[in-house]
Enzyme design. Structure first.
Site, PDB file in Angstrom:
ATOM      1  NE  ARG A  61      -3.976   1.935   2.374  1.00 53.21           N
ATOM      2  CZ  ARG A  61      -4.056   2.798   3.383  1.00 53.21           C
ATOM      3  NH1 ARG A  61      -3.221   2.700   4.413  1.00 53.21           N
ATOM      4  NH2 ARG A  61      -4.956   3.755   3.378  1.00 53.21           N
ATOM      5  CG  HIS A  65      -1.484   5.304  -0.231  1.00 51.38           C
ATOM      6  ND1 HIS A  65      -2.280   5.997   0.661  1.00 51.38           N
ATOM      7  CD2 HIS A  65      -2.244   4.262  -0.651  1.00 51.38           C
ATOM      8  CE1 HIS A  65      -3.450   5.398   0.769  1.00 51.38           C
ATOM      9  NE2 HIS A  65      -3.441   4.333  -0.010  1.00 51.38           N
ATOM     10  CB  VAL A  69       0.541  11.464  -3.851  1.00 53.61           C
ATOM     11  CG1 VAL A  69       0.663  12.940  -3.466  1.00 53.61           C
ATOM     12  CG2 VAL A  69      -0.812  10.916  -3.427  1.00 53.61           C
ATOM     13  N   GLY A  71       3.803  10.924  -8.266  1.00 52.95           N
ATOM     14  CA  GLY A  71       4.585   9.871  -8.882  1.00 52.95           C
ATOM     15  C   GLY A  71       5.382   9.077  -7.865  1.00 52.95           C
ATOM     16  CB  SER A  75       6.764  12.701  -2.064  1.00 49.33           C
ATOM     17  OG  SER A  75       5.687  12.087  -2.735  1.00 49.33           O
ATOM     18  CG  ASN A  93      -1.344   8.549   3.233  1.00 50.13           C
ATOM     19  OD1 ASN A  93      -1.922   7.628   2.659  1.00 50.13           O
ATOM     20  ND2 ASN A  93      -0.696   9.492   2.581  1.00 50.13           N
ATOM     21  CG  HIS A 192      -8.334  -3.611  -1.326  1.00 49.70           C
ATOM     22  ND1 HIS A 192      -9.402  -2.816  -1.688  1.00 49.70           N
ATOM     23  CD2 HIS A 192      -7.297  -2.760  -1.104  1.00 49.70           C
ATOM     24  CE1 HIS A 192      -9.029  -1.547  -1.682  1.00 49.70           C
ATOM     25  NE2 HIS A 192      -7.760  -1.484  -1.344  1.00 49.70           N
ATOM     26  CB  THR A 193      -6.417 -10.569  -1.527  1.00 53.88           C
ATOM     27  OG1 THR A 193      -6.773 -11.865  -1.064  1.00 53.88           O
ATOM     28  CG2 THR A 193      -4.932 -10.543  -1.846  1.00 53.88           C
ATOM     29  CB  THR A 248      -6.608 -16.331   2.512  1.00 62.34           C
ATOM     30  OG1 THR A 248      -7.151 -15.568   1.414  1.00 62.34           O
ATOM     31  CG2 THR A 248      -7.093 -17.761   2.408  1.00 62.34           C
TER      32      THR A 248
END
Length: 325
Positions: A61, A65, A69, A71, A75, A93, A192-193, A248
């Site tokens: 993640r 993220h 934002v 690229g 950052s 965040n 999201h698994t 899982t």
């Protein structure tokens, strides 16, 4: 089996083609300047994930993220200052984004081994790949050569990161803004698994769906009852979390898509993938061919890792990932 072999060849060709399109990024970028770079990052990720498997989802993640934002420029790692609230402290965040300490540990070792050579942005990309592989996903070759950005604004997160309440059109446009197709959006949503979500990201589906219904009718009622037990309506506890994929939670597999087929997508932005014939077909295909999804996921991660990168003399190589040089 023949279809799977053809799909495998197509995805491999896609990965090669993507690499050629972004000539300034290359596999083995640190082969001469810091040949141990990827192994050092992998060792730190492995150590962290073995200690806390949830950090794998956090690191995947973190890369997402970062790239969405400004690229893929690292950052998202920069600390806030008295005069500026940085990306990491945006309510999008903070407190949900995690894994910063893993990046810092890898950077510390790299600075001892190869001072001023490996960018924080590349460390994030390597760590996401290694996290995916450690949780059952397919490993892939990461092109490197990104340089680090020097600007981090919390305000940038609101207009660039897709939210958990997004509908299909909003999701598709958000990914298109970054050069990613609708198919790649569906593929990357499969991340999201693994991982967890704070109750605040989906509680509106349980208690305030619209002016006439409290419960989102697209949410399986039995699953909703389970969620309500963990996330009571009256609670103000922001630390309450649930697994994104109850079956899982620590495996990068295709059960995310099976959950959606059973109306058990946790976010609005998950279940909305069934609202269109084309994306619904992709959900079904991924649910029934997990191997193909893993191939597509690897290719999509490579492409995502090229969003608005800084290369050459642009940006800098941060010596401390949380502070601009």
């Amino acid at each position: 089996m023949e279809l799977t072999r053809v799909a495998f060849s197509v995805v491999l060709c896609l990965i090669v083609t993507i690499g050629r399109l972004e000539a300034q990024l290359q596999v083995g970028f640190y082969a001469r300047t810091c040949p141990q770079a990827e192994n050092i990052v992998r060792e730190e990720v492995r150590k962290a994930v073995f200690s806390n498997v949830g950090l794998a989802a956090g690191l995947v993640r973190l890369h997402f993220h970062d790239c969405f934002v400004r690229g893929c420029d690292g950052s998202v790692l920069i600390d806030s200052t008295p005069g500026n609230t940085a990306e990491k402290d945006s309510p999008i965040n903070n407190p949900s984004l995690r894994g910063f300490e893993v990046i810092d540990s890898a950077k510390s070792r790299l600075e001892s081994t190869c001072p001023g050579v490996v960018s924080c942005a590349d460390i994030v990309a390597f760590a996401a790949r290694d996290s995916a592989a450690l949780t059952g996903g397919m490993s892939y070759r990461v092109e490197a050569g990104r340089r680090d950005g020097t600007v981090s604004l919390a305000s940038d997160t609101f207009s660039n990161l897709p939210g958990p309440t997004f509908n299909l059109d909003q999701l598709t446009q958000s990914f298109a803004n970054k050069g990613l197709s609708q198919d790649e959006m569906v593929t990357l949503s499969g991340a999201h698994t693994i991982g967890r979500s704070h109750c605040t990201s989906f509680s509106s589906r349980l208690y305030s769906f619209n002016t006439t219904l409290d419960l989102d009718p697209t949410l399986d009622s039995a699953y909703a009852t389970q969620l309500e037990q963990i996330c009571p309506d009256s609670s103000n506890d922001t630390s309450l979390v649930v697994p994104m994929d109850p079956s899982t939670p620590n495996l990068l597999d295709a059960s995310y898509y099976a959950n959606i087929l059973a109306n058990r997508g946790l976010f609005t932005s998950d279940q909305t993938l069934m609202s269109n014939a084309s994306t619904a077909q992709q959900v079904r295909q991924n649910a029934f061919n997990g191997f193909l999804w893993k191939l597509k996921f690897a290719a999509a991660m490579v492409k995502m890792g090229q969003i608005e990168v800084l290369t050459g003399s642009s940006g800098e190589i941060r010596l401390n990932c949380s502070v601009v040089n």
